[in-house]
Design an enzyme around this catalytic site. Structure first.
Site, short mmCIF file in Angstrom:
data_model
loop_
_atom_site.label_atom_id
_atom_site.label_comp_id
_atom_site.label_asym_id
_atom_site.label_seq_id
_atom_site.Cartn_x
_atom_site.Cartn_y
_atom_site.Cartn_z
N GLN A 68 0.82 -1.21 0.00
CA GLN A 68 0.00 0.00 0.00
C GLN A 68 0.85 1.27 0.00
O GLN A 68 0.57 2.21 -0.74
CB GLN A 68 -0.92 0.00 1.23
N HIS A 121 10.07 6.24 17.06
CA HIS A 121 8.77 6.19 16.38
C HIS A 121 7.92 5.12 17.06
O HIS A 121 7.85 3.98 16.64
CB HIS A 121 8.98 5.84 14.91
#
Length: 322
Positions: A13, A176
């Protein structure tokens, strides 16, 4: 003048979204790589056929061999297993570490001069492993994290204040993940710091704390909503901002997972900090002052990243010798 070649390693994606954005921004020609036969070829052909409608010129190709990376100026890595509901970024470690070793070897052989952007999670550990496996200079290998986290913070703030996202700046440092550090004093609306906006009565500290918490869990929120995967539009747009700054020597100041070797008191680790990205890669690390709770939160985030890196070293000790 010949167009730059951009290699997308991973055609899921995010890879597909990256490929389309590269065309729309006319950043260069695209080669899409994936181990799944037919997937990169099919997506490349599909996106190429959108070019007459969208009005851009670029050559697209798909490949299942690393040879296709030959002489790429930029490599963007999304290869690996995506995060799924109930799965932490840490759960992905052992699987995606092996992928980074393979990808790093491919880049080392065919695109040793490329600027490499890693998106694969757990990000801070994977970009560390990718740099070790590829042997590329640390300034030419970065992780996409802070741009995305800051974008989420900016969006939530713009929504809260009912102002344009263009007038909102935000800083998110650290790893992150759940320990990221959104810095309110360096985040502004039209240049006005968030603490001042609280004093002005625009919002409350409690509300800012809620937005900070939502930013920290921004990725998980989307994973839980989608149920079948993770975010891809905003991550792709964030990586493109980094690639564009490199290709066009824009020298933008962007928060990225960059290799630290003494800065912020951190050695041989990739942690999210503000950097200047230009034609030489990471041209400067912006070492802002951290104190009090911000410093404590940053140190906690660094410790979390260190834990992931230590796990990588145990799983693949040979990486340290590269």
């Amino acid at each position: 003048m010949a167009r730059d070649k951009i290699a997308l390693i991973g055609s899921g994606q995010i890879g597909g979204t990256l490929a389309h954005l590269i065309g729309l921004k006319e950043l260069g020609d695209v080669v899409m790589f994936d181990i799944a036969e037919g997937v990169p070829q099919g997506k490349a052909l599909d996106i190429a056929q959108s070019s007459p409608v969208d009005g851009f010129d670029a050559h697209y190709s798909g490949a299942n061999s690393y040879e296709a990376l030959d002489n790429a100026k930029v490599c963007i890595v999304t290869a690996g297993v995506p995060r799924k509901p109930g799965m932490s970024r840490d759960d992905l470690l052992s699987i995606n570490l092996k992928v980074m070793e393979q990808v790093g070897a491919g880049i080392k052989k065919y695109a040793p001069d490329a600027f490499v952007i890693c998106i694969t999670n757990p990000l801070d550990a994977m970009v560390w492993a990718l740099q070790k496996a590829s042997g590329l200079p640390a300034k030419k290998v970065v992780g996409m994290a802070g741009v995305l986290d800051s974008a989420r913070f900016r969006y939530f703030l713009a929504d809260e204040f009912n102002v344009s996202v263009e007038d909102v700046t935000a800083f998110v440092l650290g790893g992150h993940g759940d320990t990221m550090v959104p810095l309110t004093k360096y985040s502004t609306v039209a240049g006005i710091p968030l603490p001042d906006l609280v004093k002005m009565g625009w919002t409350s500290q409690a509300r800012i704390d809620e937005i900070v918490d939502r930013t920290r869990n921004g990725g998980a929120e989307i994973v839980n909503l989608l149920k079948t995967g993770s975010a891809y539009y905003a991550p792709a747009a964030s990586a493109i901002a980094m690639a564009e700054s490199y290709l066009r020597d824009k020298k933008r100041v962007l928060p990225c997972a960059a290799h630290l070797n003494g800065e912020f008191g951190v050695k041989d680790m990739y942690v999210g900090v503000p950097v200047v990205i230009g034609s030489k890669g990471v041209e400067r690390i912006v070492e802002i002052e951290l104190a009090g709770k911000d410093r404590e939160a940053f140190d906690k985030s660094v410790a979390a990243v260190q834990g992931l890196v230590d796990a990588c070293k145990k799983i693949a000790p040979d990486l340290l010798g590269r």
